[in-house]
Enzyme design. Structure first.
Site, mmCIF file in Angstrom:
data_model
loop_
_atom_site.group_PDB
_atom_site.id
_atom_site.type_symbol
_atom_site.label_atom_id
_atom_site.label_comp_id
_atom_site.label_asym_id
_atom_site.label_seq_id
_atom_site.Cartn_x
_atom_site.Cartn_y
_atom_site.Cartn_z
ATOM 1 N N THR A 136 37.340 34.414 32.822
ATOM 2 C CA THR A 136 38.056 33.301 33.454
ATOM 3 C C THR A 136 38.271 33.470 34.956
ATOM 4 O O THR A 136 38.933 32.638 35.582
ATOM 5 C CB THR A 136 39.424 33.136 32.775
ATOM 6 N N GLU A 137 37.735 34.532 35.543
ATOM 7 C CA GLU A 137 38.107 34.898 36.906
ATOM 8 C C GLU A 137 37.868 33.803 37.931
ATOM 9 O O GLU A 137 38.695 33.594 38.841
ATOM 10 C CB GLU A 137 37.353 36.174 37.311
ATOM 11 N N VAL A 138 36.733 33.077 37.844
ATOM 12 C CA VAL A 138 36.431 32.101 38.901
ATOM 13 C C VAL A 138 37.467 30.984 38.965
ATOM 14 O O VAL A 138 37.638 30.355 40.011
ATOM 15 C CB VAL A 138 35.015 31.501 38.736
ATOM 16 N N LEU A 140 40.501 31.411 38.981
ATOM 17 C CA LEU A 140 41.605 31.924 39.788
ATOM 18 C C LEU A 140 41.134 32.294 41.185
ATOM 19 O O LEU A 140 41.855 32.941 41.946
ATOM 20 C CB LEU A 140 42.219 33.156 39.107
ATOM 21 N N LEU A 142 38.607 34.288 41.739
ATOM 22 C CA LEU A 142 38.177 35.684 41.664
ATOM 23 C C LEU A 142 36.787 35.748 41.045
ATOM 24 O O LEU A 142 36.180 34.723 40.737
ATOM 25 C CB LEU A 142 39.176 36.499 40.826
#
Length: 263
Positions: A136-138, A140, A142
């Protein structure tokens, strides 16, 4: 073994289970858990009576990714402080992936972001059919950087391209098809199946298990068309055959008895 604040370690015979023990926070990663898991892996790899390591999570989840308070603090870090923080996470992931002893991931509930990374660094991953994964980083702002090498290695660069970018949820069934996990079981059978696999792993010679992991590292970039690689693999087996462990293994086979490491 030292005592821990974010982990519980149980040993049953030759199998040590490392429980991520922050159930109220779905075993989210923070700097303390990261440091403690790194140290636990170091200590367990030194224990002669431990042959297999199981990584598991207390409560409803395996690991829901990064702790929100830790992320909030990191948002105020300088680039140098963020680098030091990221290097500690990278060291923890490496300590699991490069463990000389086989590591089984026992996955239930959420295994999100860093939790997906933990699934990828283990040698064998067994999950319940209700487990869920995501990178899920992108969303946020990231990227899945420290876990990226392991996840891409597990599912391949083409599939990694999709899930690194889309951040979509990955069901347990899809995770199985991708190669992120090896088996799906019902929640009631999870512990039984993990124990069965651990028992099979413990039958292997400790040195041979370690050498097999090193061989896999060499084969990762190799090719059957690489004559130097083929020579090195021949040299590996010649060296191992001459060792005490192989002599005992072959002798026990022909004498129809269990080898010493299974006693």
């Amino acid at each position: 073994m030292m005592s821990y604040t974010t982990l519980q370690i149980e040993q049953n015979g030759k199998v040590a289970t490392v429980w991520l023990n922050r159930p109220e926070l779905h075993n989210a990663l923070n700097e303390v858990l990261i440091a403690e898991l790194t140290e636990a892996m170091r200590q367990l790899n030194r224990k002669q009576d431990v042959r297999v390591i199981v990584l598991a999570g207390r409560g409803k989840s395996f690991c829901a990714g990064a702790d929100l308070d830790w992320m909030r603090r990191a948002a105020g870090y300088s680039e140098a402080e963020n680098l030091a923080d990221a290097q500690k996470l990278a060291a923890m992931l490496k300590s699991v992936y490069r463990s000389a002893k086989p590591v089984i991931a026992r996955i239930h509930g959420a295994a999100m972001a860093g939790g997906t990374g933990l699934a990828a660094v283990c040698d064998i991953a067994i999950a319940t059919d209700a487990a869920k994964f995501a990178l899920t980083e992108v969303r946020l702002g990231l990227i899945p950087a420290t876990i990226g090498p392991y996840v891409a290695d597990a599912i391949g660069p083409r599939q990694a391209r999709r899930y690194f970018l889309s951040a979509e949820r990955i069901t347990a069934g899809t995770a199985l098809k991708l190669g992120l996990i090896h088996e799906l079981v019902s929640e009631e059978l999870l512990d039984e199946r993990v124990a069965e696999i651990a028992e099979e792993l413990a039958k292997g010679a400790p040195g041979a298990l370690r050498e097999a992991k090193l061989l896999l590292a060499e084969l990762r970039e190799g090719s059957p068309w690489d004559d130097q690689l083929l020579e090195r693999t021949a040299g590996r087996i010649a060296s191992i055959r001459a060792g005490d462990e192989a002599r005992e293994g072959l002798a026990s086979f022909f004498e129809k008895r269990a080898p010493q490491w299974q006693e």
